[in-house]
Design a protein around this motif. Structure first.
Motif, PDB file in Angstrom:
ATOM      1  N   ARG A 152      -4.947 -12.583   3.296  1.00 51.21           N
ATOM      2  CA  ARG A 152      -5.219 -12.034   4.773  1.00 51.21           C
ATOM      3  C   ARG A 152      -6.514 -12.277   5.317  1.00 51.21           C
ATOM      4  NH1 ARG A 152      -6.051  -7.930   1.417  1.00 51.21           N
ATOM      5  NH2 ARG A 152      -4.479  -7.308   2.159  1.00 51.21           N
ATOM      6  N   ASP A 206      -5.238 -15.384   6.734  1.00 46.73           N
ATOM      7  CA  ASP A 206      -4.517 -14.515   8.881  1.00 46.73           C
ATOM      8  C   ASP A 206      -5.253 -14.448  10.104  1.00 46.73           C
ATOM      9  OD1 ASP A 206      -1.979 -15.606   7.483  1.00 46.73           O
ATOM     10  OD2 ASP A 206      -1.530 -13.252   6.633  1.00 46.73           O
ATOM     11  N   THR A 207      -5.901 -13.213   9.469  1.00 46.78           N
ATOM     12  CA  THR A 207      -7.019 -12.972  10.246  1.00 46.78           C
ATOM     13  C   THR A 207      -7.725 -13.787  11.378  1.00 46.78           C
ATOM     14  OG1 THR A 207      -7.899 -11.129   8.114  1.00 46.78           O
ATOM     15  CG2 THR A 207      -8.854 -11.763  10.479  1.00 46.78           C
ATOM     16  N   TYR A 242     -10.199  -8.422   9.702  1.00 47.45           N
ATOM     17  CA  TYR A 242      -9.935  -8.566   8.551  1.00 47.45           C
ATOM     18  C   TYR A 242      -9.533  -6.894   8.451  1.00 47.45           C
ATOM     19  CZ  TYR A 242      -9.633  -9.144   3.942  1.00 47.45           C
ATOM     20  OH  TYR A 242      -9.583  -9.086   2.427  1.00 47.45           O
ATOM     21  N   THR A 254      -5.353   2.813  18.239  1.00 44.77           N
ATOM     22  CA  THR A 254      -5.002   2.158  17.271  1.00 44.77           C
ATOM     23  C   THR A 254      -3.877   1.157  17.460  1.00 44.77           C
ATOM     24  OG1 THR A 254      -6.373   3.532  14.854  1.00 44.77           O
ATOM     25  CG2 THR A 254      -4.993   2.145  14.851  1.00 44.77           C
ATOM     26  N   GLU A 291      -4.705 -15.030  13.607  1.00 45.43           N
ATOM     27  CA  GLU A 291      -4.227 -14.477  13.978  1.00 45.43           C
ATOM     28  C   GLU A 291      -3.927 -14.295  15.581  1.00 45.43           C
ATOM     29  OE1 GLU A 291      -2.225  -9.739  13.528  1.00 45.43           O
ATOM     30  OE2 GLU A 291      -3.876 -10.502  12.901  1.00 45.43           O
ATOM     31  N   GLY A 310      -6.022  -4.274   9.535  1.00 49.61           N
ATOM     32  CA  GLY A 310      -5.141  -3.774   8.970  1.00 49.61           C
ATOM     33  C   GLY A 310      -4.772  -2.489   7.562  1.00 49.61           C
ATOM     34  N   ARG A 353      -4.057  -2.816  17.903  1.00 49.56           N
ATOM     35  CA  ARG A 353      -3.446  -3.973  17.257  1.00 49.56           C
ATOM     36  C   ARG A 353      -2.063  -4.575  18.310  1.00 49.56           C
ATOM     37  NH1 ARG A 353      -2.699   0.653  12.454  1.00 49.56           N
ATOM     38  NH2 ARG A 353      -4.083  -0.247  10.481  1.00 49.56           N
ATOM     39  N   GLN A 407      -2.520   1.165   3.732  1.00 51.00           N
ATOM     40  CA  GLN A 407      -2.500   2.440   5.268  1.00 51.00           C
ATOM     41  C   GLN A 407      -2.283   3.898   4.196  1.00 51.00           C
ATOM     42  OE1 GLN A 407      -0.547   1.813   8.767  1.00 51.00           O
ATOM     43  NE2 GLN A 407      -1.339  -0.612   8.571  1.00 51.00           N
TER      44      GLN A 407
END
Length: 530
Positions: free
Chosen positions: A66, A69-70, A234, A326, A73, A237, A330, A4
């Motif tokens: 990642r 986790d995607t 994915y 956003t 999650e 994040g 999330r 980010q």
């Protein structure tokens, strides 16, 4: 964090001391120079790099973790919201008991059971029809949706735009051109083109266009399920924007759409989590399928959804041109990688969690399928996702009523459950109507049973009313140019509805055999259509 706002990472070498790669900030260059002058040895452990280089390194280093986790999650955080389990144990038990009871009733009292089913189906069909009739009435007598808010021209936040692509090399040039027309400062745009890592044809086509520094191509490692929502989840994040928009590969959004969405978000409380832009079909004249698809989209995005938004009801979102806060996205868990109609699922989940959605006026242009084969694949995927969504929400009906409220719960049942039932059993209504005609012809003219006549009237209203509302709701929001493109093709509405029923039954079969299979819809550039 480094995806980010990339500023520094640690580089661990195999045979020498670690280094720290940093992105110097203009305001701190003097401090960095002074530190290097005072401690020359510091330069050996320091590397200067760029934000894009750090992002590429972080994506590559964390790819395996990642993507795992995607996939997991949402199921780990909110298992009740995930479609990973197609049918829960108690749902399977109730379904088995209901089927057994129905078969027993058909054997013991067949006539009474068939009449009961006929009445029940007709009433469900009629209730769904009345919901659309209400939208038709509002469309003709209510206030139209217009972009009345001033479009901001001053200080703007960062806006993320995400596009999931798979086998889309043919439309890469059109997509980049459409996104470059968005009226938002390039320095405040964070455009992410999310591709499957093994789809090198699309990736090479995008890179060859050299889209600019505000574009980022994200490669998703191959893993199951291979779905659009998994690709979007994915990349979520790494979203840097305060707001986030989703587009499809073939979309041509209005250049002012981001500004209108931002103006609406800024004027509304934070409970407004999502805005849906209308989708308009531009190739209605290419075939009778695309013409009726255009009518369907017009009725949904410019008729039904605006009515639901004004009633503060849940919105089953479209799969593109969604604008989110956003942070709210999330907090809601993002997209479900296992739901193949992730848009409707997310819209209803946001409502369950206390958020609301609304609509804006500036449109996105799209093309519809023009052949039965492509249309059937796309529509069966949609039906399969709606089935998944209905099963997920109905795991605990009492909890759902508490979260949504009774009125919204009933609207959900009509929008998703009623639509599924009416599509699956549309041929049965036609059969019932034929039986009613036969029964009245067989009976004496002055002795037609009241029950037969009543059911025939209801069935006639259901069938003819459905076709008329479909056409009226669709054409009610169209401009003259769109209606000219439809021309005589509206006459295929009865066949279109039977095709819809076939797609629904195909979805039921696929839900058992391949629940997470994503049937890809191919696209071609609008200017190359024939």
């Amino acid at each position: 964090m480094q995806l980010q706002r990339p500023n520094q990472i640690r580089i661990n070498h195999r045979h020498r001391a670690p280094q720290v790669a940093v992105v110097p900030e203009a305001a701190r260059l003097a401090d960095l120079g002074a530190a290097l002058s005072a401690m020359p040895q510091l330069g050996r452990d320091l590397a200067i790099t760029t934000p894009s280089a750090i992002r590429r390194a972080v994506w590559q280093a964390g790819a395996g973790r990642r993507v795992r986790d995607t996939v997991n999650e949402l199921f780990d955080r909110f298992p009740a919201f995930s479609a990973r389990i197609v049918l829960s144990g108690h749902q399977g038990s109730y379904a088995g008991l209901g089927l057994a009871a129905l078969l027993s009733a058909l054997v013991i009292v067949p006539s009474t059971t068939l009449i009961f089913l006929h009445v029940l189906l007709s009433l469900i069909y009629l209730a769904s029809l009345l919901l659309r009739f209400a939208a038709f009435t509002r469309q003709h007598f209510g206030q139209p949706i217009r972009p009345t808010l001033p479009v901001p021209k001053g200080s703007l936040p960062c806006y993320t735009v995400m596009v999931a692509l798979y086998r889309e090399a043919a439309v890469a040039e059109q997509l980049i051109a459409s996104l470059k027309r968005l009226d938002w400062p390039d320095a405040l745009l964070d455009i992410k083109l999310v591709c499957e890592a093994d789809d090198q044809e699309t990736i090479k086509a995008l890179k060859a266009l050299s889209p600019g520094a505000h574009f980022e191509i994200i490669e998703v490692p191959p893993s199951s399920p291979r779905t659009k929502p998994k690709a979007l989840a994915y990349a979520l994040g790494a979203a840097r924007g305060e707001f986030l928009a989703i587009y499809d590969a073939e979309d041509r959004p209005h250049p002012q759409q981001l500004r209108e969405a931002y103006a609406r978000f800024r004027a509304m409380p934070t409970e407004l989590a999502c805005l849906q832009a209308p989708l308009i079909i531009t190739n209605a004249k290419d075939s009778w399928i695309s013409a009726l698809f255009s009518l369907e989209y017009s009725g949904l995005f410019r008729g039904l959804l605006p009515m639901l938004a004004r009633m503060r009801m849940p919105l089953p979102l479209g799969g593109t041109s969604n604008h989110f806060r956003t942070r709210s996205l999330r907090e809601a868990g993002g997209w479900d990688p296992f739901n193949v109609t992730e848009d409707a699922d997310l819209g209803l989940r946001l409502y369950r969690l206390g958020y609301r959605s609304d609509v804006i006026a500036r449109q996105t242009l799209e093309d519809a399928p023009t052949t039965i084969h492509i249309w059937m694949g796309q529509r069966s995927r949609w039906f399969k996702g709606w089935l998944q969504t209905w099963l997920v929400l109905m795991r605990d009906p009492r909890r759902l009523i508490r979260e949504m409220g009774l009125v919204a719960f009933c609207i959900f049942q009509l929008m998703i459950g009623g639509m599924l039932i009416s599509s699956l059993l549309h041929p049965l209504i036609i059969i019932f109507m034929g039986i009613g005609v036969y029964s009245m012809l067989e009976a004496p003219a002055d002795d037609v049973p009241a029950g037969v006549l009543s059911l025939f009237v209801i069935d006639s209203i259901n069938i003819l009313g459905s076709y008329l509302i479909f056409l009226g709701l669709g054409m009610g929001s169209m401009i003259h140019h769109e209606k000219r493109q439809i021309c005589w093709r509206w006459t295929g509405v009865a066949i279109y509805w039977l095709m819809t029923s076939a797609a629904a039954w195909r979805a039921v079969l696929e839900l058992r055999s391949k629940p997470f299979f994503w049937n890809k819809t191919p696209h071609v550039p609008a200017r190359r259509r024939t």
